[in-house]
Structure formats: structure tokens, C-alpha cells
Design an enzyme around this catalytic site. Structure first.
Site, mmCIF file in Angstrom:
data_model
loop_
_atom_site.group_PDB
_atom_site.id
_atom_site.type_symbol
_atom_site.label_atom_id
_atom_site.label_comp_id
_atom_site.label_asym_id
_atom_site.label_seq_id
_atom_site.Cartn_x
_atom_site.Cartn_y
_atom_site.Cartn_z
ATOM 1 N N ARG A 229 -5.291 8.616 -114.228
ATOM 2 C CA ARG A 229 -6.053 9.356 -115.430
ATOM 3 C C ARG A 229 -7.504 9.381 -115.582
ATOM 4 N NH1 ARG A 229 -1.898 10.234 -116.170
ATOM 5 N NH2 ARG A 229 -0.343 11.355 -118.139
ATOM 6 N N GLU A 258 -9.763 18.018 -119.576
ATOM 7 C CA GLU A 258 -8.939 18.929 -118.985
ATOM 8 C C GLU A 258 -8.568 19.997 -120.070
ATOM 9 O OE1 GLU A 258 -5.740 16.477 -117.740
ATOM 10 O OE2 GLU A 258 -6.553 15.502 -116.220
ATOM 11 N N HIS A 277 -4.051 18.736 -112.485
ATOM 12 C CA HIS A 277 -2.991 17.192 -112.796
ATOM 13 C C HIS A 277 -1.772 18.079 -113.018
ATOM 14 C CE1 HIS A 277 -2.905 13.941 -116.718
ATOM 15 N NE2 HIS A 277 -2.036 14.140 -115.693
#
Length: 318
Positions: A229, A258, A277
Site C-alpha cells: 500500500r 491514487e 495498482h
């Protein structure tokens, strides 16, 4: 009549398998919220968390007893509220082991062998050596978080003849890991690693675990890979470490915010590879969640047992 909601599109044969286990239940499945929106407040089981579900599921009228997430991470869920209501929470931990470990080694190989640089050179029709000379074999990798993903990464590392160091909360040994450390020994591990790979979940303990102090402990030739993360890292400190040559480079799939801002220095850095991601994306994702986790957990739940696979410990946050 009891109800189960799955907030994802699933294959007809999977729907049939699930419905066969709950023949007297109503089953609503689909990504389109209009399929299940009117029923979710009455659902005893929900598979797949969606933002906004709390207004239906965390009310006094809600019948929810078990929530199966479609993601491995649960840090974005209302954990305190779920815990207070004694709702079972199970995650999709484990379905990512193959795709994420492949991404980890894709990033490591690309940074080591300058594949990302050669792709840019190809686009510009530039024939240049790019000062490439490193190799991965027999180097040392530190895997920060030896769960299913970390263990699969360790297994692949052994194919490269690498020395594998690991960090896990319990400190217990694991297959393919030569030496295991505990989190309080992180600073002892960092100076001896050529690659540092973060596969941790985001918790109170892992928040901003990596900052300027940790990067200064690493070798100047070391590469940093983060698929855990973004908030595990102090991003400004990582940017500074990369710009000043404190570490050699980074492969990053996760970020503090993000999507990554167009203004982020990461986009322009020659020693950084950015992926959006997507390290866990795989053609087999739904199949693994349903067949390896959801259906076995459903069978246990229907037998009056606590769903055993990936049951989240609310005190730990994973």
C-alpha cells in the site's frame, strides 16, 4: 426468504454452484448495483464490498452476518463498525500470489536489466547500451511481509539462486526463506539487501513504516519494490532518496494518492517504473475468489461454523 448478494459479474456455472448450496435463498449477482440495490439491506451474506454499502449494511435493520471481500486488503472498510456488529469478515487474501509475485519479478528484472530504459530507447529509435551490467542471480532479497504473496516471491527467488530474507510478525520460519526477522529487526535487514520488496497490508503498525531513515540504511545499489500500500511509505522521502541516489531505483504499484498525480516526480524518473495498482490483476481472479475462498467458506457458514478461510482479525486489521 434469506438473501445473498454478490456485487460482481460471475460466470453462469459459478452462479449455479452457489445457488445449489443455497437452494431456498434468493441470490442476486452482478456489477450493476440496480440488480441488488433493493435487496442488499436484507442480505445475510454479501460478497464484494462497494463504497456506499455501509448506509444499507450497517443500520439496525440490516440482516448482514458475513461479508466476503473481493480484495485482499480490508483497510478501506469500516472495520470498527463491522466488528461492533459481530459481522464475520473474510478477505480474498491468497488469490494474488501468482500475479503479484510475477509483477514483483517483472519489476526487479526490468530495473536490473534496464528493460524499461530500452523500451524508451526503442520508441526513440536510439541504439544505446544504457550502462547495463547488473544481474539478479545470487543477490539478496528482503521480503517485508511473508504471507502468501511473499512466500511465492521467495519461491521464485530461489530459482535465481538468491539469498532470501523475510520479515513477518511472528518471526516463524517459512519455506524458501533463509532467515526470518521480526518487524522490530527491520533496520538490521535493510543494509544487507540488494532488493527490498514490500508486500505488507496497511495497518496502524505499517503506516509510514518506510521513511528517510530506512532508505538511508539501504545499499545505494539496492532497488525498492512496493506492491503493498502506498501509505506504508513516506512518499516525499522516497522521492528524495531516488533523486539523491540513496537507493538505485524503485518499482511502484501503489501510491499515497491514487490515481497518481500527473505532477508526481515518479513519472519522469529514469530509475522508477510506475504501474497503476494492477499487480494483482489476473484472468483467474474471480475463479480463485469463488472456488478457493467463497464456496468453501459458504459451506462452512451453512454448517453453522465460522467461515475459516481468511477470517479477518479486527484487532490486527487483516
Amino acid at each position: 426468504m434469506k438473501k445473498m448478494v454478490i456485487t460482481r459479474n460471475i460466470e453462469p456455472h459459478h452462479r449455479e454452484q452457489i445457488q445449489a448450496l443455497i437452494p431456498e435463498w434468493e441470490l442476486f449477482a452482478g456489477k450493476d448495483k440496480h440488480i441488488w440495490q433493493d435487496h442488499v439491506k436484507d442480505a445475510e451474506i454479501i460478497a464484494g464490498w462497494k463504497n456506499g454499502l455501509e448506509e444499507y449494511c450497517l443500520t439496525p435493520e440490516s440482516k448482514l452476518k458475513w461479508l466476503q471481500t473481493w480484495s485482499a486488503g480490508v483497510n478501506s472498510l469500516p472495520l470498527d463498525e463491522l466488528n461492533a456488529r459481530n459481522i464475520f469478515l473474510t478477505s480474498a487474501n491468497g488469490v494474488h500470489a501468482y500475479p503479484i509475485s510475477e509483477t514483483i519479478f517483472g519489476l526487479m528484472l526490468a530495473l536490473t536489466r534496464k528493460i524499461h530504459t530500452y523500451v524508451k530507447n526503442q520508441q526513440q529509435k536510439t541504439w544505446h547500451h544504457a550502462h547495463m551490467g547488473l544481474e539478479m542471480h545470487e543477490k539478496t532479497i528482503g521480503i517485508i511481509g511473508v504471507g502468501t504473496i511473499g512466500n511465492e516471491t521467495a519461491k521464485i527467488a530461489k530459482a535465481f539462486g538468491m539469498r532470501v530474507l523475510g520479515v513477518r510478525h511472528s518471526g516463524k520460519p517459512a519455506d524458501y526463506v533463509d532467515e526470518m526477522f521480526t518487524p522490530d529487526q527491520l533496520d538490521q535487514l535493510l543494509p544487507i539487501c540488494d532488493y527490498v520488496v514490500v508486500t505488507l497490508p496497511l495497518t496502524k503498525e505499517t503506516y509510514q513504516l518506510f521513511g528517510a531513515g530506512q532508505f538511508k540504511l539501504m545499499k545505494s545499489s539496492a532497488f525498492f519494490i512496493n506492491i503493498g500500500r502506498g501509505e506504508i511509505v513516506v512518499e516525499a522521502d522516497l522521492i528524495q532518496a531516488l533523486m539523491e541516489g540513496t537507493i538505485a531505483g524503485a518499482g511502484l504499484d501503489v501510491f499515497e494518492t491514487e490515481p497518481l498525480s500527473p505532477d508526481s516526480p515518479f513519472w519522469e524518473m529514469e530509475n522508477v517504473i510506475v504501474t497503476p495498482h494492477t499487480s494483482g490483476a489476473t484472468e483467474h481472479y474471480n475463479q480463485r475468489v469463488i472456488e478457493n475462498i467463497l464456496i468453501p467458506n459458504l459451506k462452512a457458514y451453512l454448517s453453522g461454523e465460522v467461515p475459516p478461510i481468511n477470517l479477518v482479525n479486527f484487532s490486527k486489521g487483516y
